[in-house]
Design a protein around this motif. Structure first.
Motif, PDB file in Angstrom:
ATOM      1  N   GLU A 297       2.179  -8.783   3.606  1.00 14.56           N
ATOM      2  CA  GLU A 297       3.615  -8.962   3.800  1.00 14.56           C
ATOM      3  C   GLU A 297       4.228  -9.769   2.652  1.00 14.56           C
ATOM      4  O   GLU A 297       5.334  -9.464   2.176  1.00 14.56           O
ATOM      5  N   GLU A 298       3.529 -10.818   2.214  1.00 15.51           N
ATOM      6  CA  GLU A 298       4.029 -11.641   1.110  1.00 15.51           C
ATOM      7  C   GLU A 298       4.087 -10.828  -0.187  1.00 15.51           C
ATOM      8  O   GLU A 298       5.032 -10.964  -0.971  1.00 15.51           O
ATOM      9  N   LEU A 299       3.099  -9.982  -0.406  1.00 11.67           N
ATOM     10  CA  LEU A 299       3.123  -9.124  -1.589  1.00 11.67           C
ATOM     11  C   LEU A 299       4.289  -8.144  -1.533  1.00 11.67           C
ATOM     12  O   LEU A 299       4.989  -7.918  -2.525  1.00 11.67           O
ATOM     13  N   ALA A 300       4.507  -7.579  -0.347  1.00  9.52           N
ATOM     14  CA  ALA A 300       5.604  -6.623  -0.192  1.00  9.52           C
ATOM     15  C   ALA A 300       6.952  -7.282  -0.462  1.00  9.52           C
ATOM     16  O   ALA A 300       7.815  -6.720  -1.146  1.00  9.52           O
ATOM     17  N   ASN A 301       7.145  -8.502   0.055  1.00  8.68           N
ATOM     18  CA  ASN A 301       8.408  -9.214  -0.165  1.00  8.68           C
ATOM     19  C   ASN A 301       8.613  -9.519  -1.647  1.00  8.68           C
ATOM     20  O   ASN A 301       9.721  -9.375  -2.174  1.00  8.68           O
TER      21      ASN A 301
END
Length: 296
Positions: A113-117
């Motif tokens: 999720e952090e990578l996607a953001n």
């Protein structure tokens, strides 16, 4: 294998160790699907071709010339193993760079999720980019099917892995070799994610001065890496014989020496033979290690 007396044969025999050295360096940075024999074969052929094409009148030492030919052949061999499209490689590089940046900022591996953001996309796109980067084509000889099967692993492509590893080694050497104040600015702003205002207050300078130091550090760092990896991109000095340019050249040499030391140490570690650093008799400091430049 013994020398035959023919100049070309003698050059090949005397420099066979170059093939083994460069193959070992590559093997440390590629997925396990890459076999040593394939790379050694490509490297040996490159050595023979280099011996045939070598012109002593150029003044370039044969070992240096052959090393460039061998390294190029190994990269070509890795490219032939890598099926990924240019777009897939670009996504893999972008994902890897973002992951490294977040790891440095968070002190741990980032979540999907952090990578996607950070990438401005969704988790599905992150997963797809990882899958694209992980797929590799097996050797045709390793399968009974007419078309090679696909194999998943946790690494980028062989060529990308090698190039990224090499650039990271030079980047670490470049940062470590920066003059103290420039190194402090780079480490605090980019590695520790410190605000400019906070760092300026700590160093007792203005925020504008921090920006100047950051620009100076990044310019010097960029040229320090390019001096070894892509000399054509190095900024041309206005005064080639000036003091500032001599300092730059000293920095370039120090970066190259530190990166080479790191590569040699990694190769010896892989071989299970890590040397003990020499120690000075009086102060216990390591002898022969590249030194960091001091700020003017």
């Amino acid at each position: 294998m013994t020398a035959s007396g023919h100049p070309t044969d003698d050059l090949v025999v005397q420099n066979l160790a170059l093939v083994g050295y460069h193959v070992s360096e590559v093997m440390m940075r590629v997925p396990p699907t890459v076999t040593r024999d394939e790379l050694a074969s490509a490297g040996s052929l490159a050595l023979v071709l280099a011996a045939r094409a070598y012109d002593p009148s150029t003044g370039v030492p044969f070992a240096r010339y052959a090393a460039l030919r061998i390294r190029g052949a190994l990269l070509d061999e890795l490219r032939s193993m890598d099926w990924a499209t240019r777009g897939a490689r670009h996504r893999a590089r972008e994902l890897a760079a973002t992951s490294d940046r977040l790891t440095g900022a968070l002190g741990r591996a980032p979540s999907r999720e952090e990578l996607a953001n950070a990438l401005g996309t969704d988790v599905t796109a992150v997963d797809q980019a990882r899958q694209d980067a992980e797929r590799r084509v097996l050797s045709i000889d390793a399968t009974v099917h007419p078309v090679a099967d696909l194999l998943s692993d946790d690494s980028p492509g062989p060529e990308d892995t090698l190039l990224i590893g090499e650039r990271m080694r030079y980047l670490r050497a470049g940062v470590d070799t920066l003059p103290d104040r420039l190194r402090q600015v780079v480490e605090e702003l980019f590695f520790q994610d410190r605000p400019v205002a906070e760092l300026a207050a700590e160093m007792g300078v203005t925020q504008s001065r921090i920006s100047q130091l950051r620009t100076e550090a990044l310019s010097l760092l960029r040229d320090g890496l390019n001096a070894s990896l892509d000399p054509d991109l190095v900024t041309t000095a206005e005064r080639p014989q000036g003091v500032a340019e001599r300092r730059r050249q000293t920095y370039f040499a120090a970066v190259a020496a530190r990166a080479a030391t790191s590569a040699n140490r990694a190769a010896m570690t892989e071989a299970g033979a890590v040397p003990t650093p020499w120690r000075g008799a009086d102060d216990g400091r390591s002898v022969g290690a590249p030194t960091r430049l001091t700020s003017a």
